[in-house]
Design a protein around this motif. Structure first.
Motif, short mmCIF file in Angstrom:
data_model
loop_
_atom_site.label_atom_id
_atom_site.label_comp_id
_atom_site.label_asym_id
_atom_site.label_seq_id
_atom_site.Cartn_x
_atom_site.Cartn_y
_atom_site.Cartn_z
N THR A 30 0.85 -1.19 0.00
CA THR A 30 0.00 0.00 0.00
C THR A 30 0.89 1.24 0.00
OG1 THR A 30 -0.13 -0.05 2.42
CG2 THR A 30 -1.92 -1.11 1.20
N PRO A 31 0.43 2.36 -0.60
CA PRO A 31 1.31 3.53 -0.73
C PRO A 31 1.29 4.50 0.45
CG PRO A 31 -0.67 3.88 -2.01
CD PRO A 31 -0.78 2.49 -1.43
N ALA A 32 0.24 4.50 1.26
CA ALA A 32 0.09 5.55 2.28
C ALA A 32 0.48 5.05 3.67
CB ALA A 32 -1.36 6.04 2.32
N THR A 33 1.01 5.98 4.45
CA THR A 33 1.37 5.66 5.83
C THR A 33 0.13 5.69 6.72
OG1 THR A 33 1.82 7.99 6.29
CG2 THR A 33 3.68 6.62 5.62
N ASN A 34 0.20 4.97 7.81
CA ASN A 34 -0.89 4.96 8.79
C ASN A 34 -0.26 4.91 10.19
OD1 ASN A 34 -3.57 4.81 9.73
ND2 ASN A 34 -3.44 2.60 9.91
N PRO A 35 -0.63 5.85 11.08
CA PRO A 35 -1.65 6.90 10.95
C PRO A 35 -1.23 7.99 9.97
CG PRO A 35 -0.42 7.17 12.99
CD PRO A 35 0.03 5.87 12.41
N PRO A 36 -2.17 8.89 9.62
CA PRO A 36 -1.87 9.95 8.65
C PRO A 36 -0.71 10.84 9.10
CG PRO A 36 -4.23 9.78 9.02
CD PRO A 36 -3.60 8.90 10.04
N LEU A 37 -0.03 11.44 8.15
CA LEU A 37 1.09 12.33 8.45
C LEU A 37 0.63 13.58 9.18
CD1 LEU A 37 3.29 12.35 5.20
CD2 LEU A 37 3.88 11.36 7.42
N GLN A 38 1.47 14.04 10.09
CA GLN A 38 1.25 15.31 10.77
C GLN A 38 2.48 16.20 10.53
OE1 GLN A 38 -1.64 15.80 12.01
NE2 GLN A 38 -2.45 13.73 12.29
N LYS A 39 2.58 17.33 11.21
CA LYS A 39 3.75 18.20 11.04
C LYS A 39 5.01 17.58 11.62
CE LYS A 39 1.32 22.65 10.94
NZ LYS A 39 1.14 23.97 11.60
N HIS A 40 4.86 16.76 12.66
CA HIS A 40 6.00 16.08 13.29
C HIS A 40 7.12 17.07 13.61
CE1 HIS A 40 4.21 12.16 12.53
NE2 HIS A 40 4.08 12.47 11.24
N GLU A 41 6.76 18.18 14.27
CA GLU A 41 7.73 19.24 14.54
C GLU A 41 8.87 18.78 15.45
OE1 GLU A 41 5.11 22.21 16.03
OE2 GLU A 41 4.87 23.18 14.08
N GLY A 42 8.63 17.78 16.27
CA GLY A 42 9.68 17.30 17.16
C GLY A 42 10.54 16.18 16.59
N ALA A 43 10.27 15.80 15.35
CA ALA A 43 11.00 14.69 14.73
C ALA A 43 12.36 15.16 14.20
CB ALA A 43 10.17 14.09 13.61
N SER A 44 13.17 14.20 13.77
CA SER A 44 14.49 14.51 13.21
C SER A 44 14.34 15.27 11.90
CB SER A 44 15.27 13.21 12.95
OG SER A 44 15.41 12.48 14.15
N ASP A 45 15.36 16.07 11.57
CA ASP A 45 15.32 16.87 10.35
C ASP A 45 15.43 15.99 9.11
OD1 ASP A 45 15.10 19.22 11.77
OD2 ASP A 45 17.27 19.56 11.84
N PHE A 46 15.01 16.55 8.00
CA PHE A 46 15.13 15.90 6.69
C PHE A 46 16.60 15.91 6.29
CE2 PHE A 46 15.26 16.09 2.05
CZ PHE A 46 14.41 15.05 1.69
N GLU A 47 17.19 14.75 6.10
CA GLU A 47 18.62 14.66 5.81
C GLU A 47 18.91 13.83 4.57
OE1 GLU A 47 20.28 13.11 9.39
OE2 GLU A 47 20.18 15.03 10.47
N GLU A 48 17.94 13.70 3.67
CA GLU A 48 18.14 12.90 2.47
C GLU A 48 18.92 13.69 1.42
OE1 GLU A 48 17.22 9.79 2.44
OE2 GLU A 48 16.14 9.87 4.35
N SER A 49 19.55 12.96 0.50
CA SER A 49 20.32 13.61 -0.57
C SER A 49 19.43 14.09 -1.71
CB SER A 49 21.37 12.63 -1.12
OG SER A 49 20.73 11.46 -1.64
N TRP A 50 18.20 13.60 -1.77
CA TRP A 50 17.29 13.97 -2.85
C TRP A 50 16.41 15.14 -2.43
CZ3 TRP A 50 12.54 12.85 -0.68
CH2 TRP A 50 12.50 11.80 0.26
N SER A 51 15.83 15.80 -3.44
CA SER A 51 14.98 16.97 -3.20
C SER A 51 13.54 16.54 -2.93
CB SER A 51 15.03 17.91 -4.41
OG SER A 51 14.02 18.90 -4.33
#
Length: 241
Positions: A30-51
């Motif tokens: 399935t393509p979607a995450t569960n539970p639905p995405l939120q802002k996740h302000e306290g989560a780790s920063d985006f550190e991927e090499s792609w845009s």
């Protein structure tokens, strides 16, 4: 019957390569995450090499053209382009891992010959993004509209998006979704009538009709009433058209 299948294998390969998962063996059903995405302000920063925005752009183009099955998952991720976090990157990767196993799939068209008939399938969730942790965020209590419109038995447009107002009940969320879907159908009907000469529609099929599929009884009753009820008069002007 003629059967036409549209796929975008080249674009999917580009998406997979851009995300760096071309050699990844893990796939999702399935393509979607569960539970639905939120802002996740306290989560780790985006550190991927792609845009993040580049992937969203390609996935949106794919979802709008040949892959309605990823429309909800892509829209969910697209809401957080300004400040993506690690959970949002993982959600993108989930979509890509879903595409890994469905590269050759697309949307199929088998016209049934009814050139005067639209079918509109619409549904809504009621505050589907709500959690106790995000209860102070107005966007977390907005309901979501999902819609597929078919012409001559073929899907021609689809969308999954949040409603602009906060619904106060399931019936209200469904009613707002039904109104939005009807507003999508009306210009399509006008377009078919303008193209009647090019499409060589017989005179008997010049009156375009549409069947709306709605699974909420309260909403269906509300749509058929000659006037609004006291409990829904606050949405009458915009939605009871």
């Amino acid at each position: 019957h003629v059967n036409i299948t549209m796929t975008q294998r080249g674009l999917i390969d580009t998406i997979i390569k851009s995300d760096g998962l071309e050699n990844d063996s893990k796939q999702h059903q399935t393509p979607a995450t569960n539970p639905p995405l939120q802002k996740h302000e306290g989560a780790s920063d985006f550190e991927e090499s792609w845009s993040y925005r580049s992937l969203i752009g390609m996935l949106t183009y794919l979802a709008r053209n040949t892959r309605p099955d990823i429309e909800y998952a892509v829209h969910q991720c697209a809401r957080f382009q300004s400040n993506p976090k690690k959970p949002h990157a993982n959600a993108i990767k989930r979509i890509v891992r879903y595409l890994l196993g469905t590269k050759d799939q697309g949307v199929s068209f088998t016209p049934n010959g009814e050139m005067d008939h639209f079918e509109c399938f619409v549904d809504a969730d009621f505050a589907g993004n709500y959690t106790v942790e995000t209860s102070e965020d107005p966007n977390s209590v907005k309901s979501r509209t999902g819609c597929v419109i078919k012409y001559s038995g073929c899907p021609i447009t689809w969308f999954s998006r949040l409603q602009t107002e906060i619904a106060l009940s399931t019936t209200e969320a469904e009613y707002m979704a039904l109104s939005l879907a009807a507003r999508e159908v009306l210009p399509l009907r006008e377009l078919v009538e303008e193209l009647k000469d090019i499409m060589k529609n017989p005179e008997a099929q010049l009156k375009i009709r549409c069947t709306l599929f709605e699974d909420n009884k309260g909403t269906a009753d509300l749509a058929k009433l000659p006037k609004t009820r006291p409990r829904t008069k606050h949405i009458a002007t915009k939605y009871h058209h």
